[in-house]
Every structure is written in C-alpha cells, then in structure tokens.
Design a protein around this motif. Structure first.
Motif, PDB file in Angstrom:
ATOM      1  N   GLN A   5      -1.053  26.045  -8.751  1.00  0.00           N
ATOM      2  CA  GLN A   5      -2.062  27.046  -8.431  1.00  0.00           C
ATOM      3  C   GLN A   5      -2.120  28.094  -9.530  1.00  0.00           C
ATOM      4  OE1 GLN A   5      -1.576  28.615  -4.520  1.00  0.00           O
ATOM      5  NE2 GLN A   5      -3.109  30.201  -4.748  1.00  0.00           N
ATOM      6  N   THR A   6      -3.289  28.617  -9.783  1.00  0.00           N
ATOM      7  CA  THR A   6      -3.458  29.608 -10.837  1.00  0.00           C
ATOM      8  C   THR A   6      -4.169  30.828 -10.291  1.00  0.00           C
ATOM      9  OG1 THR A   6      -5.552  28.587 -11.488  1.00  0.00           O
ATOM     10  CG2 THR A   6      -3.581  27.892 -12.674  1.00  0.00           C
ATOM     11  N   VAL A   7      -4.107  31.905 -11.061  1.00  0.00           N
ATOM     12  CA  VAL A   7      -4.840  33.125 -10.728  1.00  0.00           C
ATOM     13  C   VAL A   7      -5.978  33.268 -11.713  1.00  0.00           C
ATOM     14  CG1 VAL A   7      -4.704  35.618 -10.563  1.00  0.00           C
ATOM     15  CG2 VAL A   7      -2.815  34.216  -9.747  1.00  0.00           C
ATOM     16  N   ARG A   8      -7.173  33.537 -11.211  1.00  0.00           N
ATOM     17  CA  ARG A   8      -8.357  33.612 -12.056  1.00  0.00           C
ATOM     18  C   ARG A   8      -8.952  35.001 -12.018  1.00  0.00           C
ATOM     19  NH1 ARG A   8      -8.318  28.674  -9.579  1.00  0.00           N
ATOM     20  NH2 ARG A   8      -8.698  26.837 -10.854  1.00  0.00           N
ATOM     21  N   VAL A   9      -9.718  35.338 -13.026  1.00  0.00           N
ATOM     22  CA  VAL A   9     -10.469  36.595 -13.067  1.00  0.00           C
ATOM     23  C   VAL A   9     -11.839  36.302 -13.653  1.00  0.00           C
ATOM     24  CG1 VAL A   9      -9.634  37.249 -15.351  1.00  0.00           C
ATOM     25  CG2 VAL A   9     -10.468  39.011 -13.807  1.00  0.00           C
ATOM     26  N   HIS A  10     -12.874  36.898 -13.103  1.00  0.00           N
ATOM     27  CA  HIS A  10     -14.232  36.700 -13.606  1.00  0.00           C
ATOM     28  C   HIS A  10     -14.385  37.353 -14.967  1.00  0.00           C
ATOM     29  CE1 HIS A  10     -18.649  37.111 -13.849  1.00  0.00           C
ATOM     30  NE2 HIS A  10     -18.650  36.027 -13.104  1.00  0.00           N
ATOM     31  N   LEU A  74      -1.502  27.193 -22.642  1.00  0.00           N
ATOM     32  CA  LEU A  74      -0.048  27.286 -22.494  1.00  0.00           C
ATOM     33  C   LEU A  74       0.541  28.345 -23.431  1.00  0.00           C
ATOM     34  CD1 LEU A  74       1.136  23.582 -22.024  1.00  0.00           C
ATOM     35  CD2 LEU A  74       0.863  25.365 -20.302  1.00  0.00           C
ATOM     36  N   SER A  75      -0.218  29.423 -23.634  1.00  0.00           N
ATOM     37  CA  SER A  75       0.245  30.529 -24.459  1.00  0.00           C
ATOM     38  C   SER A  75       0.741  31.654 -23.563  1.00  0.00           C
ATOM     39  CB  SER A  75      -0.887  31.037 -25.357  1.00  0.00           C
ATOM     40  OG  SER A  75      -0.405  32.000 -26.266  1.00  0.00           O
ATOM     41  N   VAL A  76       1.833  32.268 -23.971  1.00  0.00           N
ATOM     42  CA  VAL A  76       2.456  33.313 -23.160  1.00  0.00           C
ATOM     43  C   VAL A  76       1.616  34.589 -23.199  1.00  0.00           C
ATOM     44  CG1 VAL A  76       4.505  34.749 -22.849  1.00  0.00           C
ATOM     45  CG2 VAL A  76       4.746  32.359 -23.558  1.00  0.00           C
ATOM     46  N   ILE A  77       1.265  35.089 -22.032  1.00  0.00           N
ATOM     47  CA  ILE A  77       0.537  36.348 -21.901  1.00  0.00           C
ATOM     48  C   ILE A  77       1.516  37.509 -21.796  1.00  0.00           C
ATOM     49  CG2 ILE A  77      -0.947  37.691 -20.345  1.00  0.00           C
ATOM     50  CD1 ILE A  77      -2.387  35.087 -19.660  1.00  0.00           C
ATOM     51  N   ASP A  78       2.552  37.318 -20.998  1.00  0.00           N
ATOM     52  CA  ASP A  78       3.563  38.355 -20.807  1.00  0.00           C
ATOM     53  C   ASP A  78       4.919  37.696 -20.638  1.00  0.00           C
ATOM     54  OD1 ASP A  78       4.495  41.103 -20.193  1.00  0.00           O
ATOM     55  OD2 ASP A  78       4.902  40.229 -18.221  1.00  0.00           O
ATOM     56  N   GLY A 101      -8.327  31.498 -17.176  1.00  0.00           N
ATOM     57  CA  GLY A 101      -9.520  32.270 -17.506  1.00  0.00           C
ATOM     58  C   GLY A 101      -9.799  32.123 -18.984  1.00  0.00           C
ATOM     59  N   SER A 102     -10.717  32.917 -19.494  1.00  0.00           N
ATOM     60  CA  SER A 102     -11.052  32.837 -20.908  1.00  0.00           C
ATOM     61  C   SER A 102      -9.925  33.409 -21.767  1.00  0.00           C
ATOM     62  CB  SER A 102     -12.338  33.599 -21.189  1.00  0.00           C
ATOM     63  OG  SER A 102     -12.124  34.996 -21.050  1.00  0.00           O
ATOM     64  N   ARG A 103      -9.931  33.062 -23.049  1.00  0.00           N
ATOM     65  CA  ARG A 103      -8.945  33.617 -23.970  1.00  0.00           C
ATOM     66  C   ARG A 103      -9.106  35.129 -24.064  1.00  0.00           C
ATOM     67  NH1 ARG A 103      -6.061  30.581 -27.416  1.00  0.00           N
ATOM     68  NH2 ARG A 103      -6.029  32.314 -28.907  1.00  0.00           N
ATOM     69  N   GLN A 104     -10.344  35.612 -23.990  1.00  0.00           N
ATOM     70  CA  GLN A 104     -10.578  37.051 -24.081  1.00  0.00           C
ATOM     71  C   GLN A 104      -9.974  37.769 -22.878  1.00  0.00           C
ATOM     72  OE1 GLN A 104     -14.652  38.965 -23.717  1.00  0.00           O
ATOM     73  NE2 GLN A 104     -14.353  39.160 -25.932  1.00  0.00           N
ATOM     74  N   ASP A 105     -10.141  37.186 -21.694  1.00  0.00           N
ATOM     75  CA  ASP A 105      -9.538  37.784 -20.501  1.00  0.00           C
ATOM     76  C   ASP A 105      -8.020  37.747 -20.589  1.00  0.00           C
ATOM     77  OD1 ASP A 105     -11.855  38.509 -19.172  1.00  0.00           O
ATOM     78  OD2 ASP A 105     -12.099  36.539 -18.259  1.00  0.00           O
ATOM     79  N   ALA A 106      -7.489  36.653 -21.128  1.00  0.00           N
ATOM     80  CA  ALA A 106      -6.029  36.541 -21.273  1.00  0.00           C
ATOM     81  C   ALA A 106      -5.503  37.614 -22.224  1.00  0.00           C
ATOM     82  CB  ALA A 106      -5.668  35.146 -21.786  1.00  0.00           C
ATOM     83  N   ALA A 107      -6.248  37.893 -23.309  1.00  0.00           N
ATOM     84  CA  ALA A 107      -5.828  38.930 -24.259  1.00  0.00           C
ATOM     85  C   ALA A 107      -5.841  40.304 -23.600  1.00  0.00           C
ATOM     86  CB  ALA A 107      -6.746  38.918 -25.479  1.00  0.00           C
TER      87      ALA A 107
END
Length: 349
Positions: A5-10, A74-78, A101-107
């Motif tokens: 399961q994942t968490v998403r953001v618009h 599979l890149s670490v966000i935190d 989500g998008s790479r921009q949201d992940a950043a």
C-alpha cells in the motif's frame, strides 16, 4: 501481514495537505526492502549524508523508524542517515513506508519531512529548498511555503523577490488551500467595514466574506480598535515615515506579524527535535523534549495564557520567567561553545 500500500498526494495539493500527508505517513503500512534497491535523489541537504551522525544512529540499540521512499523510483525521500546506519550495521533490508506521486511532489515532501524530523536542515539548505518550492509552486503564499521549508514568511518573500522568471500570480494559495488575491487592500477595507458594523463577528466569518485570511482579519481588528487605517501604508503605496512606531507595533518596537512568524519557526524547530530518534530513545532526551513541549505551548498561546492567569500570580510568574530566561541563555551559550560535561546532554553528530 504487510500490505502493498502507498500514500498518494494530488499534484495540485496545498501546503496544508502536504504537511498533513507528512504526518499521515507515520501511520502508513511498512514493508521490508533490500538496501541495494534504494537510491538517493531527493535530499535537500547540500552536504549529503553526515557519516558521524549516521554512526551515532547505528550505535542506538533501539530500532529506528522506517524510512520514506518514492515507490516509482525507489528513491529515498526521508531517511538517508537511517539508510547509512543500516548499512553500517550490516543489514540487508530496511523498513520502508512508500509514497506514490510525481517526482516534484516527492521533492516537496522531502523538504517537509527533513524540516520536521531527524537532523535539522541548515539555514542555507532551508533557503535553497524554499527557492525550489517557489519555482515549483509559485502560486503558494509566502507563509504556506515558509511552513514547509521551516523559514519565516518574511524570508520567503525576500527569496521570491530575488528570483527571476517566475510567472505572475494574481492570487496566492494559503495554508488552508484557499486562493486569495495577492493584494489584500480591498479585502482589508471590507473587513474593516464588517467589523465596525459587528464587532462581535468571528474572525473566520469576516475572513470568508472579505476573502482574506483570519490572521489578516485579526490584524485589521487590532487596527480598527486602535483607530488606525485597516490597510497598512505600505500596501496603499504611501510613505510610512513618522508612522512606523505605531503601525502594528507592540511595545519594544517589534511587529506582531514578525513575532507570530518567530513563534512558528520555534515550533518548527521543536517538531524536528521531537522526531529525532537520538533524543526520543534516551531518558535525558525525553526530559528535554518535555521541557521544550511546555515552551512550544508558550510560543503558541502566550496571549491566551496571560489572559487566564490569576492576577495575584502575575508578578511572581514574571520574576520566575525572567530568571529562567537567564538560565536558558546560559544553557544555550554552553551548548554552543562549551564542551559537554558529565551527565550533560549533547546532540549526536
């Protein structure tokens, strides 16, 4: 059983939703992932991973919290320091919570999470992160960006003013996700009229009708009560000479808005320390966090606390707080310059 399961953001989410997502990730399902499958590309830290800090985490006996990973890449966000700590321990897998989500949201999420937990970002890293957020979300208000980047709204405004090529936005999206005009002159004037007509009207009611934030309505109310123009001179394009001493100033010459921003910065810094495993997982650290929690309450609700204190206690409390402030200043100086003595709490590096 662990679920996939994942968490998403618009993509167009407000900063408030981004911050809510950051907090919601604490409850997201956990999976075990091979260390060799993970990469790093979202860190807002210009200096990268601090080896000594990672070693300090590796030496903790307690299990560290899961890291957050962008599932598509599979890149670490935190959690880069926790990832290094796991490698130092010889682990092959690590606990992960996924974000999709998008790479921009992940950043953006990487900034929000690194500001609020783990080792605090440096001032220069926060400023650089704020510039990236302004470029990615120019429609967000200065205060909305400030809350994500851990800066003051004034600092974000200064950074925005120096940036070139930004699209012109007639409206800005605030912390609550509502878009409001860049200029609040008309909204302030209408709020002033509404407050004069009904001084008991709630801030939110007036804000909704005038199309401005409740915080701006509060400032308008204060100005109206003082008999001042609800619109600051600088917003009308007038010279403020001769009036600066009384335009929204408190005793001591500091602006109310600057005080509010300062309180927000203190609370943001406390939240970062509160989530730091090296503090939460030892008794002395937990004691410090309990003390700082009381200070955060003071930063948030100073006015309400003063208004509800028994009058006969105020003089003694004032003297006690003055003496404690001197002790806190001495403690801060020792933390900054002096070596740690026996039993003294020092931050892990």
């Amino acid at each position: 059983m662990i679920t996939h399961q994942t968490v998403r953001v618009h993509h167009d989410s407000s900063s408030e939703r981004l911050l809510a997502l950051r907090d919601a990730l604490d409850e997201a399902p956990v999976e075990r992932v091979r260390l060799t499958d993970l990469t790093a590309s979202f860190t807002p830290r210009s200096g990268g991973v601090d080896g000594e800090w990672a070693l300090a985490l590796a030496n903790l006996e307690s299990e560290l919290p899961p890291i957050v990973v962008h599932r598509p890449t599979l890149s670490v966000i935190d959690g880069l320091h926790r990832l290094r700590a796991a490698r130092l321990k010889g682990r092959t897998h690590i606990a992960v919570r996924f974000f999709e989500g998008s790479r921009q949201d992940a950043a953006l999420l990487a900034v929000a999470m690194n500001v609020a937990q783990g080792r605090p970002l440096s001032q220069s890293d926060r400023a650089a992160a704020a510039e990236r957020i302004v470029a990615a979300r120019p429609q967000w208000s200065d205060r909305a960006i400030a809350m994500v980047a851990g800066l003051s709204a004034k600092k974000v405004s200064e950074l925005r003013a120096r940036m070139e090529g930004l699209p012109r936005c007639e409206r800005r999206v605030g912390l609550d996700g509502r878009a409001r005009p860049l200029s609040t002159v008309q909204g302030r004037e209408l709020a002033g009229e509404l407050l004069r007509a009904d001084p008991t009207a709630s801030l939110r009611t007036v804000a909704r009708r005038a199309g401005i934030s409740p915080a701006t309505v509060a400032d308008v109310r204060d100005r109206v009560l003082r008999g001042d123009d609800p619109v600051p001179p600088r917003q009308r394009g007038l010279a403020a000479a001769g009036r600066g001493a009384r335009e929204g100033r408190e005793p001591g010459g500091r602006d109310r808005e600057e005080r509010a921003q300062s309180a927000e910065e203190l609370i943001t810094l406390f939240e970062a320390l509160r989530r730091d495993p090296s503090l939460r997982l030892n008794e002395m650290g937990r004691g410090m966090l309990r003390m700082l929690d009381a200070c955060a309450l003071l930063a948030r609700d100073r006015g309400r606390i003063i208004a509800n204190l028994p009058p006969h206690c105020t003089d003694q409390l004032a003297e006690l707080m003055r003496r404690y402030s001197e002790l806190c200043q001495t403690f801060a100086d020792e933390l900054s310059t002096g070596p740690a003595g026996p039993g003294t709490l020092r931050p892990a590096r």
